[in-house]
Design a protein around this motif. Sequence first.
Motif, mmCIF file in Angstrom:
data_model
loop_
_atom_site.group_PDB
_atom_site.id
_atom_site.type_symbol
_atom_site.label_atom_id
_atom_site.label_comp_id
_atom_site.label_asym_id
_atom_site.label_seq_id
_atom_site.Cartn_x
_atom_site.Cartn_y
_atom_site.Cartn_z
ATOM 1 N N ASN A 147 38.720 22.397 23.130
ATOM 2 C CA ASN A 147 38.023 22.622 21.868
ATOM 3 C C ASN A 147 38.038 24.082 21.425
ATOM 4 N N LYS A 148 38.784 24.951 22.110
ATOM 5 C CA LYS A 148 38.849 26.370 21.754
ATOM 6 C C LYS A 148 40.295 26.804 21.591
ATOM 7 N N ASN A 149 40.489 27.877 20.815
ATOM 8 C CA ASN A 149 41.836 28.407 20.608
ATOM 9 C C ASN A 149 42.208 29.482 21.617
ATOM 10 N N THR A 150 41.211 30.092 22.247
ATOM 11 C CA THR A 150 41.485 31.129 23.241
ATOM 12 C C THR A 150 40.992 30.673 24.603
ATOM 13 N N GLY A 151 41.525 31.291 25.630
ATOM 14 C CA GLY A 151 41.157 30.906 26.978
ATOM 15 C C GLY A 151 40.611 32.068 27.775
ATOM 16 N N GLU A 152 40.195 31.768 28.997
ATOM 17 C CA GLU A 152 39.679 32.765 29.919
ATOM 18 C C GLU A 152 40.651 32.902 31.080
ATOM 19 N N SER A 153 40.809 34.129 31.549
ATOM 20 C CA SER A 153 41.670 34.341 32.710
ATOM 21 C C SER A 153 40.881 35.083 33.782
ATOM 22 N N GLN A 154 41.309 34.903 35.007
ATOM 23 C CA GLN A 154 40.671 35.548 36.152
ATOM 24 C C GLN A 154 41.772 35.959 37.117
ATOM 25 N N ARG A 155 41.595 37.128 37.709
ATOM 26 C CA ARG A 155 42.552 37.583 38.709
ATOM 27 C C ARG A 155 41.801 38.065 39.935
ATOM 28 N N LEU A 156 42.259 37.621 41.070
ATOM 29 C CA LEU A 156 41.704 38.050 42.351
ATOM 30 C C LEU A 156 42.861 38.609 43.166
ATOM 31 N N THR A 157 42.692 39.812 43.669
ATOM 32 C CA THR A 157 43.720 40.451 44.477
ATOM 33 C C THR A 157 43.179 40.654 45.879
ATOM 34 N N VAL A 158 43.962 40.234 46.865
ATOM 35 C CA VAL A 158 43.591 40.355 48.272
ATOM 36 C C VAL A 158 44.546 41.357 48.910
ATOM 37 N N ILE A 159 43.985 42.373 49.565
ATOM 38 C CA ILE A 159 44.783 43.436 50.176
ATOM 39 C C ILE A 159 44.692 43.326 51.701
ATOM 40 N N PHE A 160 45.855 43.397 52.341
ATOM 41 C CA PHE A 160 45.940 43.350 53.802
ATOM 42 C C PHE A 160 46.456 44.687 54.335
ATOM 43 N N LYS A 161 46.101 44.982 55.563
ATOM 44 C CA LYS A 161 46.682 46.122 56.275
ATOM 45 C C LYS A 161 46.852 45.667 57.712
ATOM 46 N N ASN A 162 48.079 45.793 58.222
ATOM 47 C CA ASN A 162 48.428 45.310 59.561
ATOM 48 C C ASN A 162 48.090 43.826 59.713
ATOM 49 N N VAL A 186 39.051 42.972 48.748
ATOM 50 C CA VAL A 186 39.220 41.950 47.719
ATOM 51 C C VAL A 186 38.848 42.578 46.388
ATOM 52 N N GLN A 187 39.721 42.471 45.407
ATOM 53 C CA GLN A 187 39.458 43.003 44.068
ATOM 54 C C GLN A 187 39.362 41.830 43.110
ATOM 55 N N ASN A 188 38.267 41.781 42.371
ATOM 56 C CA ASN A 188 37.995 40.663 41.476
ATOM 57 C C ASN A 188 37.743 41.199 40.079
ATOM 58 N N ASP A 189 38.473 40.703 39.083
ATOM 59 C CA ASP A 189 38.251 41.170 37.716
ATOM 60 C C ASP A 189 37.354 40.230 36.924
ATOM 61 N N LYS A 190 36.695 39.312 37.594
ATOM 62 C CA LYS A 190 35.812 38.367 36.912
ATOM 63 C C LYS A 190 34.641 39.121 36.285
ATOM 64 N N PRO A 191 34.301 38.812 35.028
ATOM 65 C CA PRO A 191 33.196 39.517 34.372
ATOM 66 C C PRO A 191 31.904 39.389 35.167
ATOM 67 N N GLY A 192 31.159 40.483 35.222
ATOM 68 C CA GLY A 192 29.896 40.476 35.941
ATOM 69 C C GLY A 192 30.037 40.886 37.393
ATOM 70 N N LYS A 193 31.252 41.030 37.864
ATOM 71 C CA LYS A 193 31.489 41.442 39.255
ATOM 72 C C LYS A 193 32.032 42.863 39.240
ATOM 73 N N SER A 194 31.855 43.556 40.343
ATOM 74 C CA SER A 194 32.386 44.912 40.431
ATOM 75 C C SER A 194 33.908 44.850 40.489
ATOM 76 N N GLU A 195 34.518 45.898 40.017
ATOM 77 C CA GLU A 195 35.983 45.961 39.966
ATOM 78 C C GLU A 195 36.596 45.821 41.360
ATOM 79 N N THR A 196 36.054 46.501 42.326
ATOM 80 C CA THR A 196 36.547 46.407 43.688
ATOM 81 C C THR A 196 35.360 46.034 44.571
ATOM 82 N N GLN A 197 35.512 44.978 45.284
ATOM 83 C CA GLN A 197 34.427 44.583 46.191
ATOM 84 C C GLN A 197 35.003 44.286 47.547
#
Length: 111
Positions: free
Chosen positions: A75-90, A96-107
């Motif tokens: 029922n809408k012309n625009t959508g919502e997107s979400q990106r979650l980035t997981v970083i590993f070392k060894n 974990v970086q989450n761009d979801k609104p209301g969350k901190s940029e890097t958590q």
Amino acid sequence: MRYLLLSACLALLVSSCSVYKVEVQQGNVVTQEMIDKLKPGMTRSQVRFVLGTPLITDAFHLDRWDYYYYLRPSNKNTGESQRLTVIFKNDTLVSVQNDKPGKSETQSPQS
């Protein structure tokens, strides 16, 4: 008879004017509950078990997994997107970086 045929044609014409829009859903669904299960030091297989297989694995950044999600309701012309980035070392989870609104940029995952 003539009016019946005319009303049937008119009903067919009016019913074909409505356009059905399909809901578009792409990518990995990642809930806050899933993110809360992530702990520092988890292995790649443990993260894959919690979040699923990442949508994108970058050949140039082997220690980074990106989970993308897009939803456009019908029922809408625009959508919502979400990106979650997981970083590993060894081969263990570092951040974990989450761009979801209301969350901190890097958590960092909960310990």
